[in-house]
Enzyme design. Structure first.
Site, PDB file in Angstrom:
ATOM      1  N   GLU A 121       0.960  71.551  56.278  1.00 13.32           N
ATOM      2  CA  GLU A 121       0.427  70.353  56.915  1.00 13.32           C
ATOM      3  C   GLU A 121      -1.021  70.565  57.332  1.00 13.32           C
ATOM      4  OE1 GLU A 121       4.317  68.100  58.693  1.00 13.32           O
ATOM      5  OE2 GLU A 121       3.385  69.583  60.004  1.00 13.32           O
ATOM      6  N   CYS A 378      -0.977  69.845  68.845  1.00 15.07           N
ATOM      7  CA  CYS A 378      -0.998  71.306  68.909  1.00 15.07           C
ATOM      8  C   CYS A 378       0.407  71.856  69.116  1.00 15.07           C
ATOM      9  CB  CYS A 378      -1.906  71.743  70.062  1.00 15.07           C
ATOM     10  SG  CYS A 378      -2.022  73.517  70.265  1.00 15.07           S
TER      11      CYS A 378
END
Length: 403
Positions: A121, A378
């Site tokens: 990703e 994150c």
């Protein structure tokens, strides 16, 4: 003996990449391009010029096919197409968050017939004054950080330099960020870029794939190609100490440390790599980092976990720990994912923590969570080959709406 040569090099043991039948030219250095050209019969006297032409078409113009390279003869273009590609990773899915963050699931070419293709990703985060691309360095991760979603996916393999650069090129393709009408990067201009910053903060530990990451970032920062300033490239590591000095010496980019705890006992739990490279060794490596200064501070990332690492005592120890290091501290509200054992610290506690650090003389911005609703924030990245169940997706949406 220099520090770079004194320490043993740290690498992952896993090296399972298999070369493609028709290899890509993306990710090769100029000498490597010249070598490949020699392999298909290009005369020695022409190789440097032809390699420079290829470099320009690939990294300035963003050519996706040799047929587009009109300054190269038809005969050579045909030879190049017969033996090589300039293919990027395949975009499997593109998700766009409510806040404009984009996440691409990218399928990497399989090495041989019948081999399962791997996926990574890559995330683009647009802001008013910049556009940041978060790039992966491995398929999966070996570190098993307890608060990180990627850590629940086992390490499959390292990415090649071409696959790392390829993520940047895919993003530029999808965003229309190539200066197609200009002849040089000097004419393109920094202000017109959509991708202004690159962070090695995606899947994997970059310093466990040092050579490929180094080669990729040298291409991304080459001023005759993509031309991103090294001050706009940040490499984040959980603390692979032997390769930290090499990062500054051989790549010269900005350094970020995934710290997350100020005591070894807790960091051993949150970031198990700490058992191998404890805080004392890690902080000394930061003090020795080439080029570190008040103008080029090291960023310390600190995820805020409720009742775990967010007390004022932790803040005091953090300030003490960073003494002598040109540093800034990024406080990261924990981004939830299905099955995680942690909760994000309360906002007022995050503000108190930040205020204490700021008053001690350190910049302490609180990172705004981006892309939570598409699992792009994150600590949330994970290959879609590791499928989420419908129940997990519903839980994720509920968490995103609650926060």
């Amino acid at each position: 003996m220099t520090q770079a040569s004194a320490a043993p090099l740290e690498k992952t043991a896993l090296e399972s990449y298999v070369a493609l039948a028709k290899p890509s030219l993306i990710g090769l250095s100029r000498p490597e391009l010249m070598e490949r050209l020699g392999g298909i019969g290009v005369a020695a006297a022409q190789r440097k010029m032809r390699a420079q032409q290829l470099w320009h078409w690939i990294y300035v113009r963003g050519a996706t096919d040799f047929a587009q390279m009109t300054s190269i003869s038809k005969e050579l273009r045909a030879q190049l197409a017969e033996h090589f590609t300039v293919d990027r990773p395949e975009v499997v899915t593109e998700q766009i968050s409510n806040d404009g963050t984009r996440k691409w699931l990218l399928r990497l070419p399989s090495g041989q017939a019948g081999e399962r293709a791997h996926e990574v990703e890559c995330v683009y985060i647009p802001e008013t004054d910049r556009g940041t691309l978060c790039v992966s360095s491995q398929v999966g991760c070996t570190l098993n950080c307890s608060f990180c979603h990627t850590g629940t996916q086992k390490l499959v393999r390292n990415l090649t330099a071409g696959e790392i650069v390829g993520q940047v090129m895919v993003a530029k393709d999808r965003l229309g960020d190539w200066p197609m009408a200009v002849a040089s990067t000097q004419d393109a201009g920094e202000n017109n870029r959509l991708i202004t910053n690159v962070v090695m903060m995606g899947m994997g530990e970059p310093l466990y794939n040092f050579e490929a990451v180094r080669d990729a970032l040298l291409i991304v920062s080459d001023n005759e190609g993509i031309g991103l300033s090294r001050r706009r490239i940040t490499l984040s590591t959980s603390g692979v100490v032997p390769n930290i000095f090499r990062t500054g010496d051989e790549i010269g980019v900005m350094l970020a440390i995934s710290l997350h705890a100020v005591r070894d006992e807790l960091r051993n739990e949150l970031v198990p790599l700490n058992k191998k490279y404890p805080l004392k060794e890690l902080l000394q490596a930061c003090r020795d980092y080439p080029g570190a200064s008040n103008a080029r501070r090291i960023t310390f990332e600190y995820v805020m976990l409720k009742g775990v690492n967010d007390s004022l005592d932790d803040a005091k120890l953090l300030v003490k720990l960073l003494k002598g290091v040109p540093a800034k501290i990024n406080l990261i509200p924990f981004n939830p994912w299905p099955g995680s054992a942690y909760q994000c610290s309360d906002w007022d506690q995050i503000e108190k923590f930040s205020e204490y650090i700021f008053n001690a003389g350190y910049s302490s911005p609180v990172r705004t969570p981006r892309g939570r609703d598409i699992l792009a924030a994150c600590g949330q990245l994970k290959s879609e080959t590791e499928k989420l169940s419908a129940r997990e997706r519903d839980a994720l949406r509920a968490m995103a709406m609650t926060d």
